[in-house]
Design an enzyme around this catalytic site. Structure first.
Site, PDB file in Angstrom:
ATOM      1  NE  ARG A   1      -1.947   2.122   3.537  1.00  0.00           N
ATOM      2  CZ  ARG A   1      -2.549   2.706   4.572  1.00  0.00           C
ATOM      3  NH1 ARG A   1      -3.814   2.430   4.856  1.00  0.00           N
ATOM      4  NH2 ARG A   1      -1.897   3.539   5.351  1.00  0.00           N
TER       5      ARG A   1
ATOM      6  CE1 TYR B   1      -4.305   7.922  10.762  1.00  0.00           C
ATOM      7  CE2 TYR B   1      -5.086   6.864   8.750  1.00  0.00           C
ATOM      8  CZ  TYR B   1      -4.774   6.809  10.106  1.00  0.00           C
ATOM      9  OH  TYR B   1      -4.922   5.635  10.786  1.00  0.00           O
TER      10      TYR B   1
ATOM     11  CG  ASP C   1      -6.832   3.621   3.050  1.00  0.00           C
ATOM     12  OD1 ASP C   1      -7.892   4.203   2.759  1.00  0.00           O
ATOM     13  OD2 ASP C   1      -6.670   2.970   4.104  1.00  0.00           O
TER      14      ASP C   1
ATOM     15  CG  HIS D   1      -7.277   6.975   5.199  1.00  0.00           C
ATOM     16  ND1 HIS D   1      -7.390   5.845   5.959  1.00  0.00           N
ATOM     17  CD2 HIS D   1      -5.973   7.047   4.850  1.00  0.00           C
ATOM     18  CE1 HIS D   1      -6.220   5.264   6.078  1.00  0.00           C
ATOM     19  NE2 HIS D   1      -5.337   5.961   5.409  1.00  0.00           N
TER      20      HIS D   1
ATOM     21  CD  GLU E   1      -8.039   0.524   2.447  1.00  0.00           C
ATOM     22  OE1 GLU E   1      -6.981   0.084   1.968  1.00  0.00           O
ATOM     23  OE2 GLU E   1      -8.252   0.610   3.662  1.00  0.00           O
TER      24      GLU E   1
ATOM     25  CD  GLU F   1     -10.035   0.885   7.102  1.00  0.00           C
ATOM     26  OE1 GLU F   1      -9.317   0.322   6.267  1.00  0.00           O
ATOM     27  OE2 GLU F   1      -9.660   1.823   7.814  1.00  0.00           O
TER      28      GLU F   1
ATOM     29  NE  ARG G   1      -9.431  -2.504   3.318  1.00  0.00           N
ATOM     30  CZ  ARG G   1      -8.460  -2.978   4.118  1.00  0.00           C
ATOM     31  NH1 ARG G   1      -8.129  -4.233   4.114  1.00  0.00           N
ATOM     32  NH2 ARG G   1      -7.816  -2.146   4.931  1.00  0.00           N
TER      33      ARG G   1
ATOM     34  CD  GLU H   1      -4.384  -2.785   6.470  1.00  0.00           C
ATOM     35  OE1 GLU H   1      -5.593  -2.954   6.745  1.00  0.00           O
ATOM     36  OE2 GLU H   1      -3.827  -1.676   6.533  1.00  0.00           O
TER      37      GLU H   1
ATOM     38  CD1 TRP I   1     -11.565  10.091  11.882  1.00  0.00           C
ATOM     39  CD2 TRP I   1     -10.309   9.171  10.265  1.00  0.00           C
ATOM     40  NE1 TRP I   1     -10.263  10.129  12.282  1.00  0.00           N
ATOM     41  CE2 TRP I   1      -9.472   9.573  11.300  1.00  0.00           C
ATOM     42  CE3 TRP I   1      -9.747   8.590   9.136  1.00  0.00           C
ATOM     43  CZ2 TRP I   1      -8.091   9.388  11.270  1.00  0.00           C
ATOM     44  CZ3 TRP I   1      -8.383   8.414   9.074  1.00  0.00           C
ATOM     45  CH2 TRP I   1      -7.565   8.797  10.143  1.00  0.00           C
TER      46      TRP I   1
HETATM   47  O1  KDG Z   1      -8.065   2.591  13.478  1.00  0.00           O
HETATM   48  C1  KDG Z   1      -7.861   3.121  12.201  1.00  0.00           C
HETATM   49  C2  KDG Z   1      -6.765   2.440  11.510  1.00  0.00           C
HETATM   50  O2  KDG Z   1      -6.967   1.091  11.664  1.00  0.00           O
HETATM   51  C3  KDG Z   1      -6.743   2.849  10.059  1.00  0.00           C
HETATM   52  O3  KDG Z   1      -5.761   3.818   9.892  1.00  0.00           O
HETATM   53  C4  KDG Z   1      -6.286   1.769   9.210  1.00  0.00           C
HETATM   54  O4  KDG Z   1      -7.165   2.693   7.151  1.00  0.00           O
HETATM   55  C5  KDG Z   1      -6.551   1.834   7.747  1.00  0.00           C
HETATM   56  C6  KDG Z   1      -6.052   0.675   7.039  1.00  0.00           C
HETATM   57  O5  KDG Z   1      -6.409   0.507   5.884  1.00  0.00           O
HETATM   58  O6  KDG Z   1      -5.317  -0.085   7.668  1.00  0.00           O
HETATM   59 MG    MG Z   2      -7.962   1.722   5.301  1.00  0.00          MG
END
Ligand code: KDG
Ligand code: MG
Length: 403
Positions: free
Chosen positions: A148, A160, A211, A213, A237, A263, A284, A340, A403
């Protein structure tokens, strides 16, 4: 028939906070579960201690499905991350006990091995593209074949998932979350070139993932998906928040870049529309946050019907116990895609001795009975909970972003 005799909820912070469930039976069998919800650890610990532990005492630990239904359907206020992580911890502990009772690793109880190993992806990040390329090279040198890639955004001081340190921990220890900057326009203007540079560097054999996010609008996500098509991403992602599942239709209609999400999902219903309309390629959901092995197995089976692959979340905030449960489940799941593996500091590996391991870029469950993982309870004493939170992000005018 054996009976559940003791239920302990152990909160400890060996490097970061984890909530661990220990279920002990009258026959002396011990099952381990992970209930960690990053940034809300004490809420799920209270849910287990104050509302679940008493319900389990005296019950047959072999009635895994019935206990799942009891804790889910028997409660008026259901679903959500706290409830589902609590149920998830109980569920994985009961599968662990069943494995120990029968002398079988859990993946055997779930139908047995359907592949020789689970393709794992690691994280690589770099503020500058040159640092990112070095980070990717380090993962490839360690034998991984999927990475990733996250990079800095010109004009932003923080992004982030992109640390200036060699390793990063998503949750920072602080009484309140740190605040980071975000600018979708600057991100969209820079990230395709960074991904392109990585592709050019590694050639065609390596799987590259990225990712977002949940930070983009659907139309921005569609634009990003189109822009990175030449670089053959394994997936893009969390491009947009998935509360509005139908929003993914717009992204899907505009790009052939594969999409992954989920996730933060807690039940099969969180993904029902996304999966049944084939808006995504990878789901996920994590064993800990979506109700344990029993429920995530159903989610993955549902996804299989629509050609969607299982690709569980595996960050450092999921303890090695839930990680073990996920590796066992995926070892026996036909529609598995990729797992992952963010990795853990040595302190966490030592706190949770485990049989699962990585060999040549592939995850292996090991062959110990049950989940093959435990927790060093002596750590509870010297490593108490410490407040730690994921950062909050605001756009440049101060507006809070998703987020
Ligand atoms: O708790 C949040 C994290 O697990 C996050 O940053 C992880 O986006 C994430 C990922 O794909 O691992
Ligand atoms: Mg993620």
């Amino acid at each position: 028939m054996d009976r559940i005799e003791r239920v302990d909820v152990l909160v400890a912070s060996p490097g970061r906070n984890f909530v661990t469930l220990k279920v002990t039976t009258a026959d002396g069998l011990v099952g381990w579960g992970d209930a960690t919800v990053n940034g809300r650890e004490l809420a799920v610990a209270s849910y287990l201690r104050d509302h679940v532990a008493e319900l389990l005492l005296g019950r047959d630990p072999g009635r895994i499905e019935d206990l799942w239904q009891y804790l889910y359907r028997g409660v008026y206020w259901r679903r959500g991350p706290i409830t589902m992580a609590a149920i998830g911890a109980v569920d994985m502990a009961l599968w662990d006990i069943l494995g120990k009772r029968t002398g079988q690793p859990v993946y055997q109880l779930l139908g047995g091995r359907v592949r020789e190993g689970l393709l794992a992806y690691r994280h690589a990040f770099g503020w500058e593209t040159s640092e990112l390329l070095d980070a990717v090279d380090r993962q490839l040198a360690d034998g991984y074949r999927a990475v990733r890639v996250q990079t800095g955004v010109p004009g932003l001081r923080t992004v982030y998932g992109v640390s200036r340190e060699a390793r990063y921990e998503p949750a920072g220890r602080a009484a309140v979350p740190l605040e980071e900057e975000w600018d979708s326009a600057a991100y969209l203007a820079s990230v395709p070139a960074a991904i392109g540079a990585v592709r050019e560097h590694v050639g065609s054999g390596v799987r590259l993932l990225h990712d977002a996010h949940h930070r983009l609008t659907p139309i921005q996500a569609a634009r990003l998906g189109k822009a990175v098509e030449p670089y053959d991403l394994f997936w893009l992602e969390d491009v947009t928040p998935a509360e509005d599942q139908e929003a993914f239709r717009l992204v899907r209609e505009h790009t052939t870049t594969p999409l992954a999400v989920g996730e933060v999902f807690n039940t099969v219903w969180d993904a029902q529309h996304l999966i049944s309309h084939r808006y995504i390629d990878y789901i996920r959901a994590a064993v800990v946050h979506a109700g344990g092995i029993s429920h995530v197995r159903k989610l993955f089976a549902f996804a299989d019907v629509y050609g969607v692959k299982a690709a569980p979340h595996g960050p450092s905030d999921i303890s090695p116990i839930a990680f073990a449960a996920s590796v066992h489940l995926c070892t026996a799941t036909h529609n598995f895609g990729i797992h992952e593996y963010m990795g853990y500091p040595q302190q966490v590996h030592e706190a949770f001795p485990h049989a699962w391991h990585v060999a040549d870029g592939y995850l292996q469950p090991g062959d110990e009975p049950g989940l093959g993982v435990s927790f060093d309870e002596s750590l509870v004493e010297g490593h108490p909970y410490q407040p730690a939170y994921l950062p909050v992000a605001r756009s440049l005018d101060g507006t809070l972003v998703d987020w």
